[in-house]
Scaffold this active site. Sequence first.
Site, short mmCIF file in Angstrom:
data_model
loop_
_atom_site.label_atom_id
_atom_site.label_comp_id
_atom_site.label_asym_id
_atom_site.label_seq_id
_atom_site.Cartn_x
_atom_site.Cartn_y
_atom_site.Cartn_z
N ASP A 19 0.87 -1.33 0.05
CA ASP A 19 0.07 0.07 0.02
C ASP A 19 0.66 1.48 0.18
OD1 ASP A 19 -1.95 1.87 0.19
OD2 ASP A 19 -2.53 1.19 2.28
N ASP A 116 -2.94 2.64 -6.27
CA ASP A 116 -1.85 2.74 -5.10
C ASP A 116 -1.83 1.39 -4.33
OD1 ASP A 116 -4.08 3.12 -3.86
OD2 ASP A 116 -3.65 4.93 -2.56
N GLU A 117 -2.30 0.38 -4.75
CA GLU A 117 -2.13 -0.70 -3.74
C GLU A 117 -2.13 -2.00 -4.62
OE1 GLU A 117 -5.30 -1.38 -0.91
OE2 GLU A 117 -6.37 0.16 -1.95
#
Length: 426
Positions: A19, A116-117
Amino acid sequence: MENVKDYYPVKGRVILHVDMNAFYCSVHAAERPDLYAGKPTAVAGSSEKRKGVIVTCSYEARKLGISTGMVVNQGLRKCPELIVITPDFHLYRKYSKAFMKIAYEYTPELEATSIDECYLDITGSKQFGTPIQIAEEIQRRINEELGIPCSIGIAPNKLLAKMGSDMKKPNGITVLRLRDVEKILWSKPCAELFGIGQKTAEKLRKLNIMTIGQLAKANEQMLKDYFGVLGTWMKQAANGISHSPVLADREPNKSIGHTTTLPEDISNENDINRVLLNISDQVGRRLRRQGMMAGGIQITIRTPDMKTITRSHALQVPTDYDKDIYKEAVNLFYRQFGAGKPIRLLGITLQNLIPKSESVVQLDLFDYQEQPKKESLIKVMDTLRDKFGENAVVTAGMLGDDPSTLIRNYKSRGTSLQKDNLSLPE
């Protein structure tokens, strides 16, 4: 050294959740450390537009009371030194691809869940070391090669890996085993269990279930009576049990879509056409990247009163050509909605996808000799964009009659961070 058997039970899995921390702000700090590194920053639209809401902020800003969802003006009153940054989605996509490329080097079992993860199944990655060693190396490389921080959760399933990555931010690594669930999670309120929102937590409170531990011990039939099959899932999750696999993206998408929330309502026909042209360009490019052809098209329209309208149309001939997509989208729009009415959101989704190798392209009697030239031109344009960026090639229709004015207007606008922005030249 960690005991490898703690991570690799005979029939178990080892999952990482990677993350990125304050991703958008971190990207800007990596790009311009002289302007943004170590300073309170926030990514948001213009405070004069309706999108003037903070969507993420740096950890330095959070320490000063800034939070996601805060109106920009409110944030500036609370923290006058706050630096408000206009979103740059092309830059975010560039960094997203870069960090996932690093992660992919340790396992092909990668599931990207947002920009973003991602989840990684590293059960078969023992050659790279223990799970902690792999997590540490991924975190170090992302930091050194890209200059952005990330937190990583290590667990036997996706649920616990996700919760682990949230426990130590920024730059933390957390191991969360099944045997740790009672000690670490059970004392926390139900709303902190991933997948349970505030509304569900409030319903649980009415049942006198306040903590994750109480939920883990609750009567399953009672939970099913109140929540249906969700009740069974909640009890399992509270006990740290999840069987959801990491879904590596190996299959072509069943549909390809792109939606943009406009920073201000538009009703002018030229503005609507330019937005549809930009979206057609983006979905067409993504379609060609996957080697697919579209057999149908759907448009999405949202009005200022939040009414959403979708209309679809089957194509007589499958296509991967931007102009074909644009033509069908425009026809659908004006046939179903008409001009002169304010629009808040526009989107195009390509449906009924088939591999290009399996499709039959119907050539027009009058321009079949031009087809090879058209294919060659599209290939050249795509190659230029792959090499020099999405804005390397644009069409005249994207610019309008006065390119400088249109570019200025779009530069001054914010866009919804739920979807990609319009691809316009700098």
